[in-house]
Design a protein around this motif. Structure first.
Motif, PDB file in Angstrom:
ATOM      1  N   ASP A 214     -18.352 -10.495  35.114  1.00 47.39           N
ATOM      2  CA  ASP A 214     -17.830  -9.679  34.008  1.00 47.39           C
ATOM      3  C   ASP A 214     -18.187  -8.209  34.205  1.00 47.39           C
ATOM      4  N   SER A 233     -10.728 -18.854  29.043  1.00 47.07           N
ATOM      5  CA  SER A 233     -12.122 -19.260  28.851  1.00 47.07           C
ATOM      6  C   SER A 233     -12.450 -20.744  29.055  1.00 47.07           C
ATOM      7  N   ALA A 246     -12.642 -12.328  27.119  1.00 48.08           N
ATOM      8  CA  ALA A 246     -13.810 -11.441  27.004  1.00 48.08           C
ATOM      9  C   ALA A 246     -13.472 -10.035  27.492  1.00 48.08           C
TER      10      ALA A 246
END
Length: 475
Positions: A214, A233, A246
């Motif tokens: 991320d 996800s 996200a």
């Protein structure tokens, strides 16, 4: 970079389930979500190539070509993307140029728009035919640099390689970080340099094996990356790619706002949550793949390769040697000239490390794939090979210096002839060319409505260690 939205490729239909569930998601699990996926506005959806082609026939009793056609019909508004191993196509050896050309033509004809082309050794000679063919048939040619860390892989090495691939006609350049070794600050620096030197869009592909994916995507977006890979996800993170929702939420309201609708993403995720649950209940999705594994940073072993090493050691009743093997992997890699660890080199280096440890003497047994790599059959390795090891493995055999495919005569007519009793189309011929035994069995049983059961053929412990593992998740 100002006000330029970050584009997203979602891997939910390919790399996400290849990374977490050994590429076992079925078409019936994909089609109900296609309408919503098609409306989201992704740059592309990765849905084919990699290990999906083999797994469709070998384990799911599905025709990979038919899967592609049905996905294209269900998602007419979104570019469909595939992963291609250059001269290896989707197999584990080099094929003749005429086979590569036919495969690219039929992939595009059946619905692929973007073809990501890579070579395990970053030998661009192994990518040139596929790149040329993809462009010839109207596809978007995305040339990938296989990212790795070693004494010979500097930032300048990757920038120079990207420049060479752009000169060869790449429409986009992908930084392919299959083992999640590209750390966030390094990603920022590399992307900055690439954006200064390269004129075509830059696409980042990373995983979350080490827990940094991320942050790597975020820093790359700050540096001006054009496109990143994410996964919805339910099948994101761990050995898979960072989660789409996200990143979309993180960038909302910023100059890199993706413009994607979180409500739609949540709706699509709700469907795949049920699919992930089903895969868990079937024992296909092992929760272990969801945890952060810092061993990847220490040993540079991709997550899928770790699971294969464990599997090989179990089969040889040598699980207690796990850490010995992990420590042997970097040594073998150094001896072999620092190849990036991605299919097929990840299996070659991994299997050789296992043999070195369990036989009690390094290179006492050498796989035919290791010999092929040291002989130059896979192309030019990036660094210097340990000549003592090479001599022990291949004796006085001549090392191939030319492009390996230059030594392969045209093969397509031979495959047509061999498969004529089974093949009903050009696509069938290509399935046979890539996986003769698997495709022959599949094509014979294709009209049999009975579901094909997964089989495990009895093999000796030694062969279990040596054979390349089909379920590799490191690509």
């Amino acid at each position: 970079m100002a006000n330029k939205p970050l584009l997203i490729t979602d891997t939910i239909l390919r790399d996400a389930h290849q990374s977490q569930a050994a590429t076992r998601m079925r078409l019936e699990d994909m089609l109900p979500a296609c309408s919503i996926l098609d409306s989201i506005g992704y740059w592309s959806l990765e849905c084919w190539g990699g290990a999906t082609f083999d797994s469709c026939m070998r384990f799911l009793n599905e025709d990979p070509w038919e899967r592609l056609r049905l996905l294209k019909k269900a998602m007419p508004n979104t570019k469909l993307q595939m992963l291609l191993r250059g001269q290896n196509i989707l197999g584990y050896k080099h094929y003749a140029d005429d086979v590569v050309d036919a495969f690219c033509r039929l992939s595009i004809k059946n619905g692929i728009n973007v073809v990501r082309i890579f070579d395990a050794l970053n030998d661009k000679r192994n990518m040139q035919q596929a790149m040329k063919s993809v462009k010839k048939y109207g596809g978007i040619c995305e040339a990938a640099i296989s990212y790795t860390v070693s004494p010979v892989h500097s930032e300048d090495y990757f920038v120079d390689l990207a420049g060479e691939l752009e000169a060869m006609g790449a429409d986009t350049i992908c930084i392919k970080d299959m083992a999640n070794l590209l750390l966030p600050m390094d990603a920022y620096s590399l992307v900055k340099k690439l954006k200064e030197k390269i004129n075509v869009p830059i696409h980042l592909h990373t995983h979350n094996t080490t827990g940094t994916g991320d942050m790597t995507n975020l820093m790359a977006s700050q540096a001006g990356i054009d496109i990143v890979d994410c996964a919805l996800s339910p099948l994101a993170n761990g050995t898979s790619n960072p989660a789409t929702e996200a990143l979309v939420a993180t960038l909302k309201g910023t100059e890199r706002d993706t413009g994607l609708d979180l409500t739609k993403l949540t709706e699509a995720a709700a469907h795949f949550r049920k699919v992930a649950e089903k895969l868990k209940q079937q024992g296909i999705l092992d929760p272990k793949v969801l945890s952060v594994n810092v061993n990847t940073l220490l040993y540079q072993v991709p997550g899928g390769m770790l699971s294969n090493l464990i599997s090989q050691l179990k089969q040889a009743n040598a699980e207690d040697k796990y850490y010995d093997v992990l420590e042997e992997v970097p040594r073998v890699r150094k001896d072999f000239g620092y190849p990036p660890l991605v299919t097929p080199t990840s299996q070659i280096v991994g299997s050789q490390a296992v043999l070195n440890v369990i036989s009690g003497e390094r290179y006492k047994m050498v796989t035919k794939e290791s010999k092929g790599l040291l002989r130059g059959e896979y192309g030019r390795v990036p660094g210097e090979v340990n000549e003592e090891v090479r001599k022990k493995a291949i004796g006085s055999d001549e090392v191939i210096e030319c492009r390996p495919a230059d030594l392969i005569k045209p093969e397509l007519e031979k495959y047509k002839e061999e498969s004529k009793a089974l093949a009903k189309s050009e696509e069938d011929v290509l399935s046979y060319a890539l996986f003769p035994q698997v495709a022959a069995k599949f094509l014979q049983e294709r009209d049999n409505p009975q579901e094909k059961a997964e089989e495990s053929k009895p093999v000796s412990a030694e062969n279990k260690v040596i054979e390349l593992i089909v379920d590799d998740r490191s690509i």
